[in-house]
Design an enzyme around this catalytic site. Sequence first.
Site, PDB file in Angstrom:
ATOM      1  N   ASP A 186       1.707   0.618  12.276  1.00  0.00           N
ATOM      2  CA  ASP A 186       1.814   1.236  10.833  1.00  0.00           C
ATOM      3  C   ASP A 186       0.474   1.993  10.672  1.00  0.00           C
ATOM      4  O   ASP A 186      -0.548   1.355  10.484  1.00  0.00           O
ATOM      5  CB  ASP A 186       2.201   0.132   9.892  1.00  0.00           C
ATOM      6  CG  ASP A 186       1.866   0.831   8.458  1.00  0.00           C
ATOM      7  OD1 ASP A 186       1.800   2.297   8.215  1.00  0.00           O
ATOM      8  OD2 ASP A 186       1.930   0.258   7.403  1.00  0.00           O
ATOM      9  N   LYS A 224      -5.467  10.439   8.081  1.00  0.00           N
ATOM     10  CA  LYS A 224      -4.350  11.016   8.492  1.00  0.00           C
ATOM     11  C   LYS A 224      -3.874  12.355   7.467  1.00  0.00           C
ATOM     12  O   LYS A 224      -2.703  13.036   8.025  1.00  0.00           O
ATOM     13  CB  LYS A 224      -3.475   9.970   7.910  1.00  0.00           C
ATOM     14  CG  LYS A 224      -1.794   9.773   8.165  1.00  0.00           C
ATOM     15  CD  LYS A 224      -1.139   8.517   7.749  1.00  0.00           C
ATOM     16  CE  LYS A 224       0.140   8.526   7.533  1.00  0.00           C
ATOM     17  NZ  LYS A 224       0.764   7.276   7.330  1.00  0.00           N
ATOM     18  N   GLU A 278       8.337   5.998   8.265  1.00  0.00           N
ATOM     19  CA  GLU A 278       7.901   4.711   7.471  1.00  0.00           C
ATOM     20  C   GLU A 278       9.009   3.888   6.938  1.00  0.00           C
ATOM     21  O   GLU A 278       9.107   2.608   6.640  1.00  0.00           O
ATOM     22  CB  GLU A 278       6.787   4.812   6.804  1.00  0.00           C
ATOM     23  CG  GLU A 278       5.486   5.101   7.616  1.00  0.00           C
ATOM     24  CD  GLU A 278       4.338   5.842   7.010  1.00  0.00           C
ATOM     25  OE1 GLU A 278       4.416   5.900   5.706  1.00  0.00           O
ATOM     26  OE2 GLU A 278       3.259   6.113   7.785  1.00  0.00           O
ATOM     27  N   ASP A 335       8.507   4.962  -1.240  1.00  0.00           N
ATOM     28  CA  ASP A 335       7.098   4.569  -0.482  1.00  0.00           C
ATOM     29  C   ASP A 335       5.946   5.548  -0.903  1.00  0.00           C
ATOM     30  O   ASP A 335       5.837   6.696  -0.388  1.00  0.00           O
ATOM     31  CB  ASP A 335       7.447   4.841   1.078  1.00  0.00           C
ATOM     32  CG  ASP A 335       6.146   4.290   2.069  1.00  0.00           C
ATOM     33  OD1 ASP A 335       4.985   3.966   1.540  1.00  0.00           O
ATOM     34  OD2 ASP A 335       6.228   4.326   3.100  1.00  0.00           O
TER      35      ASP A 335
END
Length: 525
Positions: A8, A70, A169, A191
Amino acid sequence: MAKVIGIDLGTTNSLVGVVGLGKPTIIPNLMGNRITPSVVRILENGNYIVGENAAKALITDPKNTIAGIKRFMGRYYNEVMDIVPTVPFDVVLGRNNLAMIRCHGVDYSPQVISAMILQYLKTSAEAYLGEEVNQAVITVPAYFSDRQRQATKEAGKIAGLEVLRIINEPTAASMAYGLDRKKNETIIVFDLGGGTFDITILEVGDGVFEVLSNGGDGFLGGNDFDNRIVDWILEEIKLEHGVNLSNNLLALQRIEEAAKRAKCELSELSQTQIKIPYLVKKDGDFINLDLILTLTKFEEICEELFERLIRPCEQAMKDSKLFSSDIDKFILVGGATRMKKVSEIIQRVFKTKPSSSVNPDEAVALGVAIQSGVLGGDVTGILLLDSTSHTVGIETERGITTRIIRKNTTIPTKILDIFSTLLGNQTSVEIHILEGEGKLCIDNRSLGRFILDGIAPAPAGVPQIEVTFDIDANGILNVTAKDKGTGREKSVSVKASTRISDSEVEVFSNILDRNAVSIQKMQLK
Ligand code: AMP
C-alpha cells in the site's frame, strides 16, 4: 515459490503485507513498525533514508526531505503548480515537462523517490521472510489516471520489483472486509487518505469482488486540511504579531506539524491548543505561538474541502444505479476519515452510519496482501472484477472526444470501433488518445498521439480504420489502429510521456541497490 508481497504505497504512510498460513499479515519495517511514513531524505552523498528516520528530518533538513511524493507521480510540471508553493523542497521543470525534485543539485523523478520507499519496504519484507522478494502487487487510488498508474509500475521496476498487478485501494480494502464473507453484500468503500479521495461501490460475497462504480477526487486528502489550518495560523500570526512567515521554511515546517496534530486532535476533541514555542524572533524577542482552534472554526475554514466530498459520492451512487437503501455496509478507509465531519457528511448524503469493521490504516494493505496471495498461488477461490475509473476515447473532428471505453467498465476489457477519414485522399490519420469525462478534448487529459499512415487514397469516409482500446487488469491502456483496406497496423501501449528513460531506470536501480546494501549493513551493527 518465492513470496509475492502486497504494498500500500500511500501519500502519507506505506505498508507492506503478505499472506502467511492463508491469512493476510502486515510486515513490520526494519524499525519494527507496521506503518512506514512515506518520507525520503536524500543525503549529500546520494544515499537516502526512508521512513521514521527520514520523517525526523522534515524539520531539520526540509529542502532534502520529501513527503507526499505520490501527489507528483505521473504528472507534468504545470499540473503540480498548486502543490509547489506548499512543499519546502525544490520542484523543478525537467525533461518532457516533467516535475522533478532537486536535492543537493541532483534531479530525481517522482518515480525514483517512490522507488526508494518501495525498496525500503522490499528490504523490510526480505528481512522478515528471510528470502529474496522480486514480485509485488501495488495499490493506487481508484481515481489514478493511466499516467499515474504507469508511473507507479515504473517505480516498482526501479526498485527491483516485478509489479504483477496494480489494484485500486478501495477494492483492496473491500477484500480485507469481505474475505471470509459468504453472504452477498453491497458495500461502499469511502477512502480519504493523505492526498486522494476515492469512493467505490462494490458487490462482495463468496470470494467475488465486483466493482459497480468508482468516483473520487485525485487532489483531495488530509494534506489539504492541514494546509487550510496552516493558512489560518499564518493569518493569526500576521494579525497578532504583524509577521509574515509564509516564506520562512523552518517556521513553516513547524507550523505544518502543529497543524496536522491539531487536525487529528479535533477528531476527538471540540477544541485544541496549538503551541509552538520560540517560533521566530521579532524585535529581539521570540514569538511563542499559543492559539486555540475550535472544531467549529476548523470545519468553517475547511468547509469547501468537506463540500468537495459530496459530488463524487452522488455521482458514484448514480453510476451504480443503486439507492441508499440498497447499501448493506459503509466502510471507512484512510486516516482522514476520522475527521468528525466526514461521518456527518456520509449520514447526510447516504442516510446511513459508516461501519468501523475495518482498521482504516491497515485495510488497504491487508487487501493488497490477499491479492498478492492470489497471484502468488497462496490464496484460491477469489475473483476480483475491478473497473475503470475514467472514460477513454480519441479525438475526432472539431476537437470532440469520441468515447471508446466508458468509466466503470469491468476490466480487463477490449473494445473495437471503426473510424474513417475526414478528407478525400487522406493517406494518414492521427490517433489522439484522451482520458476524462469531458465532451471536448481540451477538457480531457491527453494520453498520447500516433500517426497511422499508408492509407490508400479514397474519398472521405471510405477507408475503414479499426481502433482497438484494450485496458488490462492494471487499468493500463493499449491502443491499436488498423487500416482495414491495406492491413497496415500500428499498436502502442500508451507509454505515458511522463516516463523516465530506460537508461535512467538502470542508473537509479544501481543507486538503489547500493543503498540497499548500506541498509543491510546498518542492520548488522
Ligand atoms: P493514510 O493515507 O490512510 O495514511 O491517511 C493519512 C491522512 O490521514 C493524513 O493526512 C493524516 O494526517 C490523516 N489522519 C490520520 N489520523 C487522523 C485523525 N485521527 N484525524 C484526522 N486525520 C487523520
